[in-house]
Each structure stands twice: as structure tokens, then as C-alpha cells.
Design an enzyme around this catalytic site. Structure first.
Site, short mmCIF file in Angstrom:
data_model
loop_
_atom_site.label_atom_id
_atom_site.label_comp_id
_atom_site.label_asym_id
_atom_site.label_seq_id
_atom_site.Cartn_x
_atom_site.Cartn_y
_atom_site.Cartn_z
N ASN A 65 -20.80 -2.08 1.78
CA ASN A 65 -21.00 -0.64 1.98
C ASN A 65 -20.33 0.06 0.81
OD1 ASN A 65 -21.01 2.02 2.79
ND2 ASN A 65 -19.59 1.74 4.50
N TRP A 66 -21.15 0.45 -0.14
CA TRP A 66 -20.59 1.04 -1.36
C TRP A 66 -20.02 2.44 -1.13
CZ3 TRP A 66 -24.46 0.03 -6.01
CH2 TRP A 66 -24.51 -1.35 -6.28
N LYS A 67 -20.37 3.06 -0.02
CA LYS A 67 -19.99 4.47 0.23
C LYS A 67 -20.45 5.32 -0.96
CE LYS A 67 -16.39 2.77 3.18
NZ LYS A 67 -15.17 3.02 3.91
N HIS A 98 -21.44 5.03 11.19
CA HIS A 98 -20.17 4.74 10.52
C HIS A 98 -19.13 5.79 10.92
CE1 HIS A 98 -17.16 4.16 7.43
NE2 HIS A 98 -17.66 2.97 7.26
N GLU A 119 -16.98 7.32 9.31
CA GLU A 119 -16.87 8.48 8.41
C GLU A 119 -17.94 9.52 8.74
OE1 GLU A 119 -16.82 6.22 4.76
OE2 GLU A 119 -14.85 5.44 5.32
N GLU A 176 -15.63 -1.82 13.59
CA GLU A 176 -14.79 -1.31 12.52
C GLU A 176 -13.69 -0.43 13.11
OE1 GLU A 176 -17.03 -1.40 8.47
OE2 GLU A 176 -17.25 0.56 9.38
N GLY A 201 -10.35 1.23 4.86
CA GLY A 201 -9.83 1.77 3.61
C GLY A 201 -8.32 1.95 3.59
N SER A 261 -10.92 -3.06 5.77
CA SER A 261 -10.00 -3.74 4.83
C SER A 261 -10.19 -5.26 4.80
CB SER A 261 -8.55 -3.36 5.12
OG SER A 261 -8.36 -1.96 4.92
N GLY A 291 -16.30 -2.54 2.60
CA GLY A 291 -16.28 -1.31 1.82
C GLY A 291 -15.72 -1.55 0.43
N GLY A 292 -14.46 -1.17 0.24
CA GLY A 292 -13.82 -1.24 -1.07
C GLY A 292 -14.03 -2.55 -1.82
#
Ligand code: PGA
Length: 251
Positions: free
Chosen positions: A9-11, A95, A97, A167, A173, A212, A233-234
Site C-alpha cells: 500500500n504505497w499510500k 483503510h 486512514e 490492521e 506507520g 508496521s 505500507g512504509g
């Protein structure tokens, strides 16, 4: 036996030059990973680039959001059919966010889930509790409500053509990963809740962990019986990290 799936998930990260380098590195670094499926969910403007780089490879691609509507006067929105036009296989829905920053409630998420499936996209449905909710010992209640909103709208059988991602919001993150045991507990709860309605759907359903996840903790997470891969993600933005996570899902 369920196969493993790793989804990046590149966001809101990327750019045409860095995307190209990252995707080419991921393709090369994950070749021959039989049995594990991979995908990257990129920002809308890069879907065309992802399609052209990935279409002849083993890496699939998708989006991070979708409109709940088919078409019409919805300025700024992107429909599920448009995602199909760019060869997407997956779309993330719900998600945390989007729930927290864009006010998406569970019913809206359910409408998005249905819109995705109506054109043949596989929704990756995210569920998870905040730190306050975990500390108040209502994790299962929160996750159950998020899940039930989907089941109410589309029915239990529709879950067979979806992927779930647990999640925990406090882990996203933050560098604070859920322990494999903490994650497994919630994954088992989710699978059990679905099994109570339809055991076949529950047995076949891929439930990913996200929050994470990194190269140095992926293997122990993926070793848990109800964890079928990761939503990353990251670490999906760093080729070597993402490749190592994919590698951890292989076994
Ligand atoms: P993270 O994000 O891996 O950077 O914690 C996961 C996600 O939000 O899907």
C-alpha cells in the site's frame, strides 16, 4: 491450504521515476516465488504506469480507494469500472486512514466493497481497532461491527471473493507492530466469526496482517496459522524490504 498474499500500500507516495525503479526491482527480486501472490496498490495517477510495467509479470496491481457509485456527477471520484479499465485486480476499502481522515463509516465501506465486486475487482477490506479501543478491551467488538456491516449488505458468501486485512490502527506507520500472538488472536476471532456463518468461506479466506510489518518481523507473523500474508505500507516503498517480506511469505 490457503496461499499467501503480500500487498503493498504505497499510500500517497511515488513519482514516475521512482515508481519505475521500485517496480522493476520488485519484479526482479520476487521472480520464481511460487505459491505466493504479490500486488501493489498505487495512487490513481500511476495505475497506467503500473499496468504497463507489471502486465506481463507475476506482480498484480490495484488502487487504494474506489467510489461507492457507478458513475455520474461525483467530482474527484474514481469508479470501480475505471479501475478495471487499468487492469486492477485489487482495491483497498475501509483503510483506517480513510475511516478516520475522510469520515468513511462502515456502511460506506460496505457500499465500496459491493461496487468493487460488481465489476470483478477483489476488495481488500481493512478492519482494526484504535489504541483506546484496545485498551478498553473492545477490539473484538470493533472488528465485529466493521465486518458485520459488510456481511449485512453483501452477504457472507461475497466474502469468498475478497481479502481481509486486520490492521490495528495503533500499529500503522508507528513502528509498533502487533506481536504475532496479538495478531493471531484477532485473525482467529475474525475467521471464527465468519465460520459461524459459513465454514467453507472462512477456511478459504485470506486474512492479511498490516501495521508496521517489516522484513525483520514478517516471518514470525506469517508463521501464525490464521495470518495469510501482509498489507504493507512504509516497507513497500523500499524494494529490498518489500522483497524480503515477500520472501518471508514464501515458506
Ligand atoms: P505501515 O502501513 O506498514 O506503514 O504501518 C500499513 C497500512 O496502512 O496498510
Amino acid at each position: 491450504m490457503r496461499s499467501k498474499l503480500v500487498v503493498g500500500n504505497w499510500k500517497m507516495h511515488g513519482g514516475t521515476v521512482q515508481n519505475r525503479d521500485l517496480l522493476n526491482a520488485v519484479i526482479a527480486g520476487t521472480e520464481g516465488m511460487n505459491g505466493t501472490s504479490l500486488a501493489v496498490c498505487v495512487p490513481y495517477p500511476y495505475l497506467s504506469q503500473a499496468q504497463s510495467i507489471l502486465q506481463a509479470t507475476h506482480v498484480r496491481w490495484g488502487a487504494q480507494n474506489v467510489s461507492q457509485y457507478d458513475k455520474g456527477a461525483y467530482t474527484g471520484e474514481v469508479s470501480a469500472a475505471m479501475l478495471m479499465d487499468f487492469g486492477c485486480r485489487y482495491v483497498i476499502v475501509g483503510h483506517s486512514e480513510r475511516r478516520a481522515l475522510y469520515g468513511e463509516d462502515s456502511h460506506t465501506v460496505a457500499l465500496k466493497f459491493r461496487a468493487a465486486q460488481s465489476v470483478g475487482l477483489t476488495p481488500v477490506l481493512c478492519v482494526g481497532e484504535t489504541l483506546d479501543q484496545r485498551e478498553a478491551a473492545i477490539t473484538e467488538q470493533v472488528v465485529a461491527e466493521q465486518l458485520d456491516a459488510i456481511i449485512e449488505l453483501v452477504g457472507i458468501d461475497a466474502l469468498a471473493k475478497s481479502v481481509l486485512a486486520y490492521e490495528p490502527v495503533w500499529a500503522i506507520g508507528t513502528g509498533k507492530t502487533a506481536t504475532p500472538e496479538q495478531a493471531q488472536e484477532v485473525h482467529a476471532f475474525i475467521r471464527g466469526r465468519i465460520a459461524a456463518n459459513n465454514s467453507e468461506v472462512a477456511t478459504g479466506l485470506q486474512i492479511l496482517y498490516g501495521g508496521s510489518a517489516k522484513a525483520n518481523n514478517a516471518a514470525e507473523l506469517f508463521a501464525m496459522p490464521d495470518i495469510d500474508g501482509g498489507l504493507i505500507g512504509g516497507a513497500s516503498l523500499v524494494a529490498d524490504e518489500f522483497i524480503a517480506i515477500c520472501d518471508a511469505a514464501k515458506n
